[in-house]
Design an enzyme around this catalytic site. Sequence first.
Site, PDB file in Angstrom:
ATOM      1  N   HIS A   1       0.847  -1.192   0.000  1.00  0.00           N
ATOM      2  CA  HIS A   1       0.000   0.000   0.000  1.00  0.00           C
ATOM      3  C   HIS A   1       0.882   1.240   0.000  1.00  0.00           C
ATOM      4  O   HIS A   1       2.110   1.149   0.015  1.00  0.00           O
ATOM      5  CB  HIS A   1      -0.964   0.009   1.191  1.00  0.00           C
ATOM      6  CG  HIS A   1      -0.323  -0.012   2.538  1.00  0.00           C
ATOM      7  ND1 HIS A   1       0.458  -1.057   2.991  1.00  0.00           N
ATOM      8  CD2 HIS A   1      -0.335   0.894   3.561  1.00  0.00           C
ATOM      9  CE1 HIS A   1       0.875  -0.809   4.216  1.00  0.00           C
ATOM     10  NE2 HIS A   1       0.416   0.376   4.586  1.00  0.00           N
TER      11      HIS A   1
ATOM     12  N   HIS B   1       1.524   3.799   2.086  1.00  0.00           N
ATOM     13  CA  HIS B   1       2.119   4.473   3.245  1.00  0.00           C
ATOM     14  C   HIS B   1       3.644   4.526   3.152  1.00  0.00           C
ATOM     15  O   HIS B   1       4.293   3.590   2.690  1.00  0.00           O
ATOM     16  CB  HIS B   1       1.680   3.798   4.539  1.00  0.00           C
ATOM     17  CG  HIS B   1       0.231   4.002   4.843  1.00  0.00           C
ATOM     18  ND1 HIS B   1      -0.492   3.174   5.666  1.00  0.00           N
ATOM     19  CD2 HIS B   1      -0.642   4.957   4.422  1.00  0.00           C
ATOM     20  CE1 HIS B   1      -1.743   3.598   5.733  1.00  0.00           C
ATOM     21  NE2 HIS B   1      -1.856   4.676   4.984  1.00  0.00           N
TER      22      HIS B   1
ATOM     23  N   ASP C   1       6.132   4.200   5.104  1.00  0.00           N
ATOM     24  CA  ASP C   1       7.041   3.215   5.703  1.00  0.00           C
ATOM     25  C   ASP C   1       7.075   1.921   4.899  1.00  0.00           C
ATOM     26  O   ASP C   1       7.764   0.973   5.275  1.00  0.00           O
ATOM     27  CB  ASP C   1       6.671   2.939   7.164  1.00  0.00           C
ATOM     28  CG  ASP C   1       5.259   2.434   7.353  1.00  0.00           C
ATOM     29  OD1 ASP C   1       4.346   2.921   6.648  1.00  0.00           O
ATOM     30  OD2 ASP C   1       5.035   1.556   8.211  1.00  0.00           O
ATOM     31  N   HIS C   2       6.353   1.891   3.768  1.00  0.00           N
ATOM     32  CA  HIS C   2       6.373   0.733   2.861  1.00  0.00           C
ATOM     33  C   HIS C   2       6.921   1.100   1.480  1.00  0.00           C
ATOM     34  O   HIS C   2       7.425   0.231   0.771  1.00  0.00           O
ATOM     35  CB  HIS C   2       4.963   0.158   2.715  1.00  0.00           C
ATOM     36  CG  HIS C   2       4.408  -0.342   4.003  1.00  0.00           C
ATOM     37  ND1 HIS C   2       4.346  -1.684   4.314  1.00  0.00           N
ATOM     38  CD2 HIS C   2       3.920   0.321   5.085  1.00  0.00           C
ATOM     39  CE1 HIS C   2       3.836  -1.815   5.539  1.00  0.00           C
ATOM     40  NE2 HIS C   2       3.580  -0.609   6.017  1.00  0.00           N
TER      41      HIS C   2
END
Length: 321
Positions: free
Chosen positions: A108, A110, A112-113
């Site tokens: 997804h 976000h 932090d990904h």
Amino acid sequence: MAPGEGGYRQINKALNICAFEDYLEGQQKALPSLPDVEQISPRVLRVLGQNPASHCKFTLQGTNTFVVGTGPERLIVDTGQGIPEWADLIHETLARRGITLSHVLLTHWHGDHTGGVPDLIRMYPHLSSAIYKHEPSKTQQPITDGQIFRVEGATVRAVHTPGHSSDHMCFVLEEEHGMFTGDNILGHGTSAVEHLSTWMHTLYKMQAQDCTTGYPAHGIVISNLRTKIKGELAQKLQRERQVLKALVQAKQAERARMERAKGSVTVKELVATMYGNGVGAGIRELALEPFMDEVLRKLAEDGAVAFEVRGRVKKWFAPDA
């Protein structure tokens, strides 16, 4: 904006988890330590994102990056937060093991990904046309529900699983009956979600994949994914029952004084009833009240509760059967 920033600050009517800063800091002390690099199954290599102390402490031990396959060419799931140490670790790990990458799958949007995508493209320019995400940007490739990605030793099937975010995808590793669960199911605790009703429907969809092992984006490997999903559903359903019970009790109390009273209450009043006055104002306002509002909206969608507006204030009640 800092590298990888942009996930949990934008997410989340259901639960602004950053309000639990102190609680999460204490919880994090009890988390098991994980090695930076670990072969967690014959087909899955986990590399930690080097971001355990992010701005809202919800990355647990760090974002998990998974290198998937058994041959010299493999695919990767998620790219961490854009921490330089992560990029160095990925480069060293792949070089030492003689691995190249063919696909980059993002669970997804976000930060932090997705924060490590620029580093991957800098180190491996051929990946610029191999970044895959549901609802992609102009420079990314789309992922659709049921899409298959193959490398030696691994068949990975995409499953659209909105809830934590609208674009969220999980990935089934067919050979292992395993699932990369992203942020929908974590290795420790429960996840923050954008839309509770959607997330709960998604959990049933994830359950239907009948996977035994979960590879979450944060935390340890989930050895019994079926049990974990069942527990998440049970917990949320129990909270719904508690909310309904509180509304019924409010109606009964008011009807003891006024026969046709609805016993309608505001979200703030309901939180005070259920959690008492021992919870700090910050947690009430930033976490519990938004979470309660999301539970009530789901119950309203289910036809279990209703609301009225009095003096521009929304008040919730349990309708008569």
